[in-house]
Structure formats: structure tokens, C-alpha cells
Design an enzyme around this catalytic site. Structure first.
Site, mmCIF file in Angstrom:
data_model
loop_
_atom_site.group_PDB
_atom_site.id
_atom_site.type_symbol
_atom_site.label_atom_id
_atom_site.label_comp_id
_atom_site.label_asym_id
_atom_site.label_seq_id
_atom_site.Cartn_x
_atom_site.Cartn_y
_atom_site.Cartn_z
ATOM 1 N N ILE A 34 0.826 -1.211 0.000
ATOM 2 C CA ILE A 34 0.000 0.000 0.000
ATOM 3 C C ILE A 34 0.865 1.268 0.000
ATOM 4 C CG2 ILE A 34 -0.233 0.361 2.504
ATOM 5 C CD1 ILE A 34 -3.267 0.627 2.029
ATOM 6 N N GLY A 95 12.360 -3.564 11.669
ATOM 7 C CA GLY A 95 11.337 -2.805 10.969
ATOM 8 C C GLY A 95 10.079 -3.592 10.651
ATOM 9 N N GLN A 96 9.963 -4.828 11.172
ATOM 10 C CA GLN A 96 8.729 -5.575 10.921
ATOM 11 C C GLN A 96 7.574 -4.896 11.651
ATOM 12 O OE1 GLN A 96 8.790 -9.776 11.920
ATOM 13 N NE2 GLN A 96 6.785 -10.136 10.973
ATOM 14 N N HIS A 102 6.062 -12.037 5.584
ATOM 15 C CA HIS A 102 5.899 -11.557 4.211
ATOM 16 C C HIS A 102 7.257 -11.203 3.643
ATOM 17 C CE1 HIS A 102 5.440 -8.233 7.063
ATOM 18 N NE2 HIS A 102 6.084 -7.474 6.174
ATOM 19 N N HIS A 104 9.146 -8.907 0.961
ATOM 20 C CA HIS A 104 8.998 -7.740 0.098
ATOM 21 C C HIS A 104 9.787 -8.017 -1.186
ATOM 22 C CE1 HIS A 104 7.785 -4.708 3.326
ATOM 23 N NE2 HIS A 104 8.330 -5.651 4.081
HETATM 24 P P1 5GP Z 1 6.973 -4.705 7.400
HETATM 25 O O1 5GP Z 1 7.180 -3.310 7.935
HETATM 26 O O2 5GP Z 1 6.224 -5.537 8.430
HETATM 27 O O3 5GP Z 1 8.192 -5.379 6.879
HETATM 28 O O4 5GP Z 1 6.048 -4.550 6.132
HETATM 29 C C1 5GP Z 1 4.663 -4.340 6.211
HETATM 30 C C2 5GP Z 1 4.249 -3.732 4.895
HETATM 31 O O5 5GP Z 1 2.850 -3.830 4.799
HETATM 32 C C3 5GP Z 1 4.608 -2.250 4.780
HETATM 33 O O6 5GP Z 1 5.472 -2.068 3.662
HETATM 34 C C4 5GP Z 1 3.255 -1.564 4.590
HETATM 35 O O7 5GP Z 1 3.299 -0.520 3.653
HETATM 36 C C5 5GP Z 1 2.368 -2.703 4.122
HETATM 37 N N1 5GP Z 1 0.971 -2.570 4.487
HETATM 38 C C6 5GP Z 1 0.488 -2.187 5.710
HETATM 39 N N2 5GP Z 1 -0.855 -2.207 5.694
HETATM 40 C C7 5GP Z 1 -1.223 -2.600 4.432
HETATM 41 C C8 5GP Z 1 -2.498 -2.804 3.818
HETATM 42 O O8 5GP Z 1 -3.569 -2.646 4.411
HETATM 43 N N3 5GP Z 1 -2.496 -3.207 2.512
HETATM 44 C C9 5GP Z 1 -1.325 -3.407 1.823
HETATM 45 N N4 5GP Z 1 -1.447 -3.793 0.545
HETATM 46 N N5 5GP Z 1 -0.110 -3.225 2.388
HETATM 47 C C10 5GP Z 1 -0.066 -2.830 3.681
#
Ligand code: 5GP
Ligand code: ZN
Length: 116
Positions: A34, A95-96, A102, A104
Site C-alpha cells: 500500500i 522494521g517488521q 511476508h 517484500h
Molecule cells: P513490514 O514493515 O512488516 O516489513 O512490512 C509491512 C508492509 O505492509 C509495509 O510495507 C506496509 O506498507 C504494508 N501494508 C500495511 N498495511 C497494508 C495494507 O492494508 N495493505 C497493503 N497492501 N499493504 C499494507
């Protein structure tokens, strides 16, 4: 199959929260981030809930393998197979922010090293 009703990515996997799906199979779903950090920024998740990479790696090698095949499929489909970055932020310190594992898949621009 384990799911957590309070988990955002479980809700996306269940179709309860909208996301822009780019690839999927029985075990894996890939959808656009997003808040994209590159021209291609796709999140690849197992449909089952595992809180992070370590939990998945410890649990079920077939799901881990399916996830990795999903990454390759996404990179090919998105046209970045010649150069992309795969990131698993693991733990808050790294940064999780969403605790459903997931990967990236980032591509479409030059990447710098070291990452921030
Ligand atoms: P993390 O920070 O855990 O490695 O990555 C989480 C990712 O999820 C972030 O890059 C954030 O932009 C994405 N994200 C958070 N909420 C949503 C959502 O509701 N929809 C989508 N498509 N991505 C999301
Ligand atoms: Zn989940």
C-alpha cells in the site's frame, strides 16, 4: 490451516480486506504494498499465519518452498527477474510492523547497499 482473525494479512488472505493481488496459488498470495518503496513493491505471504520468517522456517518446509516459488513467479511476472531485492524484516528492531511473515519483492530501480 492456521489463521489469526486479528491479523491484517490473514484478513487480506481471506478476502475480508481488499488488496491488489498480483499472483496467487493454493498456499501463497502476492499483492501490492500500500506504500510502495520502488516501482515494483509486492508482498508475498503464505495463506497460513506465521508471525515471522523464523516461525515459518521452523514449521513447514513445503510452505516455505511455495513462498519462494511465489517470489520467483512475481519477479518474472512483474518484469524484474533480472534484478530485484527480497526482504524479510524479522522482528520490530528490523522494521517488521505486520506480524504475518511476508517477503517484500522490490524492483524497477537501482538498489543501494547497505540498506538503511
Ligand atoms: P513490514 O514493515 O512488516 O516489513 O512490512 C509491512 C508492509 O505492509 C509495509 O510495507 C506496509 O506498507 C504494508 N501494508 C500495511 N498495511 C497494508 C495494507 O492494508 N495493505 C497493503 N497492501 N499493504 C499494507
Ligand atoms: Zn496472519
Amino acid at each position: 490451516m492456521s489463521t489469526d482473525p486479528d491479523c491484517l494479512f490473514c484478513q487480506i488472505a481471506a478476502g475480508q480486506t481488499l488488496a491488489q493481488t498480483v499472483w496467487e496459488d493454493d498456499a501463497v498470495l502476492a499483492f501490492r504494498d500500500i506504500n510502495p518503496q520502488a516501482p515494483v513493491h509486492v508482498l508475498v505471504i503464505p495463506r497460513d499465519h506465521y508471525r515471522d520468517f523464523d516461525a515459518l522456517a521452523a514449521a513447514d518446509s513445503s510452505v516455505l518452498q511455495a513462498l519462494m516459488r511465489g517470489v520467483t513467479a512475481v519477479a518474472e511476472q512483474e518484469g524484474v527477474a533480472d534484478g530485484y531485492r527480497l526482504v524479510f524484516n524479522t522482528g520490530a528492531q528490523a522494521g517488521q510492523s505486520v506480524f504475518h511473515v511476508h517477503g517484500h519483492v522490490l524492483g524497477g530501480r537501482a538498489m543501494t547497499w547497505p540498506p538503511g
